[in-house]
Design a protein around this motif. Sequence first.
Motif, short mmCIF file in Angstrom:
data_model
loop_
_atom_site.label_atom_id
_atom_site.label_comp_id
_atom_site.label_asym_id
_atom_site.label_seq_id
_atom_site.Cartn_x
_atom_site.Cartn_y
_atom_site.Cartn_z
N SER A 57 0.83 -1.20 0.00
CA SER A 57 0.00 0.00 0.00
C SER A 57 0.87 1.26 0.00
N TYR A 58 0.52 2.20 -0.87
CA TYR A 58 1.17 3.52 -0.85
C TYR A 58 0.11 4.58 -0.62
N GLU A 59 0.35 5.46 0.35
CA GLU A 59 -0.57 6.56 0.66
C GLU A 59 0.18 7.88 0.58
N SER A 60 -0.41 8.83 -0.13
CA SER A 60 0.25 10.13 -0.28
C SER A 60 -0.28 11.19 0.69
N LEU A 61 -1.55 11.09 1.10
CA LEU A 61 -2.15 12.13 1.93
C LEU A 61 -2.73 11.63 3.24
N PHE A 62 -3.11 10.36 3.29
CA PHE A 62 -3.68 9.78 4.51
C PHE A 62 -2.74 8.72 5.05
N LEU A 63 -2.88 8.40 6.31
CA LEU A 63 -2.18 7.25 6.86
C LEU A 63 -2.95 5.99 6.44
N PRO A 64 -2.27 4.86 6.31
CA PRO A 64 -2.92 3.65 5.79
C PRO A 64 -4.16 3.26 6.60
N GLY A 65 -5.24 2.95 5.88
CA GLY A 65 -6.50 2.63 6.54
C GLY A 65 -6.39 1.48 7.52
N LEU A 66 -5.59 0.47 7.20
CA LEU A 66 -5.47 -0.69 8.08
C LEU A 66 -4.68 -0.39 9.35
N LEU A 67 -4.08 0.80 9.42
CA LEU A 67 -3.29 1.17 10.59
C LEU A 67 -3.90 2.37 11.33
N GLN A 68 -5.07 2.79 10.93
CA GLN A 68 -5.67 3.98 11.54
C GLN A 68 -6.33 3.66 12.88
N THR A 69 -6.23 4.59 13.81
CA THR A 69 -7.01 4.50 15.05
C THR A 69 -8.42 4.98 14.76
N GLU A 70 -9.32 4.70 15.68
CA GLU A 70 -10.71 5.13 15.48
C GLU A 70 -10.83 6.65 15.45
N ASP A 71 -10.10 7.33 16.33
CA ASP A 71 -10.18 8.80 16.37
C ASP A 71 -9.63 9.42 15.09
N TYR A 72 -8.51 8.89 14.60
CA TYR A 72 -7.93 9.42 13.37
C TYR A 72 -8.89 9.16 12.20
N ALA A 73 -9.42 7.94 12.13
CA ALA A 73 -10.34 7.59 11.05
C ALA A 73 -11.55 8.52 11.05
N ARG A 74 -12.10 8.78 12.23
CA ARG A 74 -13.27 9.64 12.31
C ARG A 74 -12.94 11.06 11.83
N ALA A 75 -11.78 11.56 12.23
CA ALA A 75 -11.40 12.93 11.86
C ALA A 75 -11.21 13.06 10.35
N VAL A 76 -10.51 12.12 9.73
CA VAL A 76 -10.25 12.25 8.30
C VAL A 76 -11.48 11.94 7.46
N ILE A 77 -12.32 11.02 7.91
CA ILE A 77 -13.56 10.72 7.17
C ILE A 77 -14.50 11.92 7.23
N ARG A 78 -14.61 12.53 8.40
CA ARG A 78 -15.48 13.71 8.53
C ARG A 78 -14.94 14.85 7.66
N GLY A 79 -13.62 15.01 7.63
CA GLY A 79 -13.03 16.08 6.83
C GLY A 79 -13.15 15.83 5.33
N ALA A 80 -13.00 14.57 4.92
CA ALA A 80 -13.04 14.24 3.50
C ALA A 80 -14.47 14.20 2.96
N LEU A 81 -15.44 13.97 3.85
CA LEU A 81 -16.85 13.89 3.45
C LEU A 81 -17.67 14.90 4.25
N PRO A 82 -17.48 16.18 3.99
CA PRO A 82 -18.13 17.21 4.82
C PRO A 82 -19.65 17.20 4.78
N MET A 83 -20.24 16.60 3.74
CA MET A 83 -21.69 16.56 3.63
C MET A 83 -22.29 15.31 4.26
N ALA A 84 -21.46 14.40 4.76
CA ALA A 84 -21.96 13.16 5.34
C ALA A 84 -22.63 13.40 6.68
#
Length: 226
Positions: A57-84
């Motif tokens: 896996s290569y990631e340029s802007l996010f940390l790898p999904g399989l290594l994300q914590t719940e708090d990090y995942a929530r922050a980046v998902i909310r930021g990437a999908l502002p209308m969700a």
Amino acid sequence: MRALLALYAVDEAEAQELMILARQARQRGWWEAYKDVLPSRYSTYIGLEAEAESLCSYESLFLPGLLQTEDYARAVIRGALPMATEEEVDNRVAVRIARQRVLTADGLRLWAIMDEAALRRHIDDDGSIMAAQADHIVTMAHSPTVTVQVIPYTAGPHPGMHGSFGILRFPAATAHDVIYVESMAGDLFLEGEADIKRYTGIFEHLRAVALSPYDSLQVITKLAHA
């Protein structure tokens, strides 16, 4: 399946779609419960990931999904999908965390390379989320099936600047490799020999320009706790 597609002279693009559908037909996993709230191609990827024996896996802007914590995942998902909605964010987070069982229960081998930009992006005001995220990556990297590398800014321009991608590898008797490319225009699954060769070559180049696994963990810790 491949023999039949070749016999009937099915073009490569359609053949790839049919191969993906064939894999999906064999899969009945936990992610089925989320099929109504996830894009169909993302569900396809999760199924392939669950079946794979390794992932480069290569990631340029996010940390790898399989290594994300719940708090990090929530922050980046909310930021990437502002209308969700909050429910949609919750579902996405739940799926991302559930995916990580492939590293523990299924023994998927992960080689994750990330650009330094992903580590320097501010996720929260006080840095606590990134600090905990860094500690989690370091912990996971001590597993014999997980390798982590960082490409520092000092490496200069590199082929990964075009965007993130993953190379899913399967048991030789099961299926060919699959390249997964995620983009705003839609997710792509590439199985052509030329595509696999090209992306494999790019990943090998990225491994060469990245810091060693040991130095990478030092940088991850330093940047997150600065």
